[in-house]
Design an enzyme around this catalytic site. Structure first.
Site, PDB file in Angstrom:
ATOM      1  CB  ALA A 251      -0.932   0.004   1.197  1.00 41.16           C
ATOM      2  CG  ASP A 253       6.062  -0.467  -1.805  1.00 41.67           C
ATOM      3  OD1 ASP A 253       6.789   0.296  -1.140  1.00 41.67           O
ATOM      4  OD2 ASP A 253       6.090  -1.703  -1.708  1.00 41.67           O
TER       5      ASP A 253
HETATM    6  O1  RIB Z   1       6.395  -2.937   0.703  1.00 46.81           O
HETATM    7  C1  RIB Z   1       6.077  -4.268   0.400  1.00 46.81           C
HETATM    8  C2  RIB Z   1       7.291  -5.002  -0.037  1.00 46.81           C
HETATM    9  O2  RIB Z   1       8.193  -5.071   1.035  1.00 46.81           O
HETATM   10  C3  RIB Z   1       7.056  -6.433  -0.439  1.00 46.81           C
HETATM   11  O3  RIB Z   1       6.719  -6.578  -1.801  1.00 46.81           O
HETATM   12  C4  RIB Z   1       8.358  -7.104  -0.058  1.00 46.81           C
HETATM   13  O4  RIB Z   1       9.113  -7.531  -1.156  1.00 46.81           O
HETATM   14  C5  RIB Z   1       9.118  -6.081   0.766  1.00 46.81           C
HETATM   15  O5  RIB Z   1      10.126  -5.518   0.049  1.00 46.81           O
END
Ligand code: RIB
Length: 304
Positions: A251, A253
């Site tokens: 979320a 990201d």
């Molecule tokens: O922010 C989520 C991500 O954190 C996941 O996809 C995992 O790979 C970690 O890096």
């Protein structure tokens, strides 16, 4: 031609189990499912920016294993330029993720090839950085490379975003002046500022503290509580769109990638924040990291 976002950071294969709750120390739980899903904070942010309208280049490293090939091919399928995604001998980055019935997660990452993203690799990708409008970094690659990237991005006059995730220690003091937007979640803001973040008031206090370190602006993401935006003159709370959460992985990201894509497209900060919030809200209604990230059309449909 859409504006250009360059993401410098990690690519991980996420090994995801769903379980009724997160396990306690020493405990074995019976899980409900297991999936292998492309992730990594850097790659997730790249996919978010691409699905949400930006032209995107990724700078990173994958391993020489099958995961590395899948991760790279996944980004290429999104139309992301991967000329600066190197393949190094050994294992790709992985993330071991448990998601519980309350949609919360716990994550352990093993850097693998992400640890090979060195300042030299970055220097070889300088032409990619030069072509950017917005440059995004996180902390799943070596700190020395992140510092190098932030400094170079500032020299090039780009809009610079640091998502300080995961945060285990204070940032080097000189980094702050190289960052336009620092985007921690509540626990990262607490680690960086020394202020325990457990309310809107303490989120504002942490953001104010980080502003005083010299960063341009601070956005503290607060999950279902929305976010706190500090711009030097004021701290403003932006509530989150209300949705039924299934899985909160990526979320943050999705917010960062969407915010960057919107800024690159010329939206102002407030518009970009609201755009990123809708994208992040949609992502938590779906399972997994990259599969959960919405398209521009889905965000527009939600807001119309
Ligand atoms: O922010 C989520 C991500 O954190 C996941 O996809 C995992 O790979 C970690 O890096």
């Amino acid at each position: 031609m859409p504006a250009k976002v360059v993401v410098i950071g990690s690519l991980n294969m996420d090994l995801v189990t769903r379980a009724p709750r997160l396990p306690r120390g020493g405990e074995t739980l019976i899980g409900q499912s297991f999936s292998t899903i492309p992730g990594g904070k850097g790659a997730n942010q790249a996919v978010a920016a691409a699905r949400l309208g930006a032209q995107v280049s990724m700078v990173g490293c994958v391993g020489s294993d099958a995961y590395g090939q899948q991760l790279r091919e996944g980004l290429l399928a999104e139309g992301i330029d991967c000329q600066a995604v190197g393949v190094v001998d050994g294992s790709s980055g992985v993330a071991l993720i448990v998601v519980d019935d309350n949609s919360q997660n716990a994550i352990v990452i093993v850097a693998g090839a992400n640890g090979a993203l060195s300042p030299d690799v970055l220097d070889n990708a300088d032409a990619v950085l030069q072509g950017a409008d917005v440059i995004i970094c996180q902390l799943e690659v070596p700190d020395i490379t992140v510092g190098h990237a932030l400094k170079r991005a500032r020299e090039l006059g780009k809009i610079v975003i640091l998502n300080p995730a995961p945060a285990s220690h204070a940032l080097p003091a000189e980094w702050y002046a190289w960052i336009d937007y620092l985007v921690p979640n509540e626990s990262e803001a607490a680690v960086l500022s020394g202020v325990a973040v457990d309310s809107l008031q303490t989120a504002a206090a942490a953001a104010t503290q980080l502003m005083s370190a010299g960063v341009g602006k601070v956005i503290v993401t607060l999950g279902a509580q929305g976010l706190m935006f500090a711009n030097g003159a004021s701290c403003e709370h932006f509530p989150a769109p209300q949705v039924k959460a299934l899985d909160t992985t990526a979320a943050g990201d999705t917010f960062v990638g969407g915010f960057a894509a919107a800024l690159a497209a010329g939206k102002n900060e407030v518009e970009a924040i609201r755009f990123g919030q809708v994208a992040a809200a949609l992502s938590v209604t779906r399972a997994g990291a990259q599969p959960s990230i919405p398209t521009l059309q889905e965000v527009q449909a939600f807001t119309s």
